[in-house]
Design a protein around this motif. Structure first.
Motif, mmCIF file in Angstrom:
data_model
loop_
_atom_site.group_PDB
_atom_site.id
_atom_site.type_symbol
_atom_site.label_atom_id
_atom_site.label_comp_id
_atom_site.label_asym_id
_atom_site.label_seq_id
_atom_site.Cartn_x
_atom_site.Cartn_y
_atom_site.Cartn_z
ATOM 1 N N HIS A 198 0.868 -1.174 0.000
ATOM 2 C CA HIS A 198 0.000 0.000 0.000
ATOM 3 C C HIS A 198 0.906 1.225 0.000
ATOM 4 O O HIS A 198 2.119 1.104 0.158
ATOM 5 C CB HIS A 198 -0.884 0.022 1.253
ATOM 6 C CG HIS A 198 -1.791 -1.165 1.364
ATOM 7 N ND1 HIS A 198 -2.982 -1.253 0.682
ATOM 8 C CD2 HIS A 198 -1.665 -2.305 2.073
ATOM 9 C CE1 HIS A 198 -3.556 -2.408 0.966
ATOM 10 N NE2 HIS A 198 -2.780 -3.077 1.806
ATOM 11 N N CYS A 233 -4.729 5.831 -0.235
ATOM 12 C CA CYS A 233 -3.761 4.792 -0.571
ATOM 13 C C CYS A 233 -3.334 5.070 -2.009
ATOM 14 O O CYS A 233 -4.169 5.148 -2.897
ATOM 15 C CB CYS A 233 -4.353 3.398 -0.450
ATOM 16 S SG CYS A 233 -3.159 2.128 -0.920
ATOM 17 N N GLU A 235 -1.332 3.254 -3.888
ATOM 18 C CA GLU A 235 -0.836 2.060 -4.581
ATOM 19 C C GLU A 235 -2.054 1.220 -4.948
ATOM 20 O O GLU A 235 -2.864 0.908 -4.058
ATOM 21 C CB GLU A 235 0.081 1.283 -3.629
ATOM 22 C CG GLU A 235 0.865 0.170 -4.277
ATOM 23 C CD GLU A 235 2.030 0.705 -5.093
ATOM 24 O OE1 GLU A 235 2.925 1.329 -4.514
ATOM 25 O OE2 GLU A 235 2.014 0.494 -6.315
ATOM 26 N N CYS A 237 -4.076 -1.503 -4.900
ATOM 27 C CA CYS A 237 -3.833 -2.639 -4.002
ATOM 28 C C CYS A 237 -4.945 -3.679 -4.036
ATOM 29 O O CYS A 237 -4.949 -4.604 -3.237
ATOM 30 C CB CYS A 237 -3.623 -2.133 -2.580
ATOM 31 S SG CYS A 237 -5.010 -1.176 -1.964
ATOM 32 N N HIS A 241 -9.430 -0.756 -3.495
ATOM 33 C CA HIS A 241 -8.406 0.310 -3.404
ATOM 34 C C HIS A 241 -9.021 1.706 -3.297
ATOM 35 O O HIS A 241 -8.586 2.540 -2.509
ATOM 36 C CB HIS A 241 -7.494 0.206 -4.618
ATOM 37 C CG HIS A 241 -6.633 1.390 -4.855
ATOM 38 N ND1 HIS A 241 -5.600 1.729 -4.010
ATOM 39 C CD2 HIS A 241 -6.657 2.342 -5.824
ATOM 40 C CE1 HIS A 241 -5.020 2.829 -4.468
ATOM 41 N NE2 HIS A 241 -5.638 3.220 -5.546
ATOM 42 N N MET A 244 -9.950 2.982 0.135
ATOM 43 C CA MET A 244 -8.957 2.874 1.201
ATOM 44 C C MET A 244 -8.445 4.269 1.551
ATOM 45 O O MET A 244 -7.354 4.666 1.169
ATOM 46 C CB MET A 244 -7.796 1.984 0.750
ATOM 47 C CG MET A 244 -6.890 1.629 1.897
ATOM 48 S SD MET A 244 -5.733 0.371 1.418
ATOM 49 C CE MET A 244 -4.608 0.462 2.796
HETATM 50 CU CU CU Z 1 -4.043 0.145 -0.369
#
Ligand code: CU
Length: 268
Positions: A198, A233, A235, A237, A241, A244
């Motif tokens: 992340h 976040c 990234e 993920c 996502h 997040m």
């Molecule tokens: Cu993430």
């Protein structure tokens, strides 16, 4: 046709440059000690890259028009190019990239490789699919051990980060879903991930660092303005996502102490 292509290339170039120059989509106001330096470095990079981008695209448009097919055009022939020119632009690009990296490396490295100031606020940030958890070590200043075996993400809170509640150090460890920080104090972040990579990104605090499973990454920064800032976040993920995200509440020292005391009281 050559003229039309040149006009299209130039229009795309100038319109996209306008949005950067006008700062249509820009960073939020910086609320951390390093923001001034990072913003200057960011702006410098954009100006240099903007000049290179403009020169390259305007040049491309011109050449498309200048060498368009005409009835008098000679048959096309293979050209090897110009070795001297290739060496020059490769060297210039290398100098530019290495130079910008060296300029930015001091602040980047000081946040990661130098120890946090004594008395810094300790916060452990744990990323998991798809939430952030924050752990404060409490009055003893010690994080209790966590274990993968004890992890239960569906339970949330202490269980989600796998806190070993039978350990005496766990008695005052506080695990929350929102981050509170006192203003103008250094924050020593320990960044962890329990599943995939992340990236803990707080644009207003100019803080961005990957959280990598198996690593405990330390970074420190100092928020300088009271306010609520969004965490994302950064990234890709997994499927969740997009949701997040979380909030950092930067508050006065007094409010921070009150908030932490209330969380401690809830535990008892
Ligand atoms: Cu993430």
């Amino acid at each position: 046709m050559g003229l039309a292509l040149m006009v299209v290339i130039w229009l795309i170039t100038l319109i996209s440059t306008y949005f950067f120059a006008a700062k249509t989509w820009w960073l939020p106001v910086g609320a951390a000690a390093s923001a001034e330096f990072i913003d200057k470095q960011f702006a410098l990079t954009f100006v240099i890259m903007g000049v290179v981008f403009l020169a390259a695209q305007l040049g491309l448009g011109y050449i498309v028009w200048r060498y368009r097919e005409q009835s008098s055009s000679p048959p096309s022939s293979y050209s090897h190019g110009n070795t001297n020119l290739e060496v020059v632009w490769t060297l210039l690009t290398a100098v530019l990239f290495i130079g910008l990296n060296l300029m930015g490396s001091r602040v980047w490295a000081s946040q990661r490789f130098d120890a946090a100031a004594p008395g810094a606020v300790q916060v452990e940030v744990t990323g998991m699919q798809f939430a952030w958890y924050f752990r404060y070590p409490g009055p003893d200043g010690k994080y209790a051990p966590t274990s993968v075996k004890l992890m239960d993400p569906s339970a949330g809170g202490e269980a989600a980060v796998g806190l070993n509640t039978s350990d005496p150090d766990a008695k005052d460890d506080v695990v929350t879903g929102t981050m509170y920080l006192p203003v103008d104090r250094e924050v020593d972040v320990s960044l962890r991930s329990v599943d995939v990579i992340h990236s803990f990104f707080v644009p207003s605090l100019r803080f961005k660092q990957d959280a990598v499973p198996g690593l405990n990454i330390h970074m420190h920064f100092r928020p300088t303005a009271i306010g609520e800032y969004e965490i994302a976040c950064a990234e890709l993920c997994g499927l969740g996502h997009y949701k997040m995200h979380g909030m950092v509440h930067v508050v006065s020292q007094e409010d921070f102490d009150k908030w932490l005391a209330a969380r401690e009281a809830e535990k008892q």
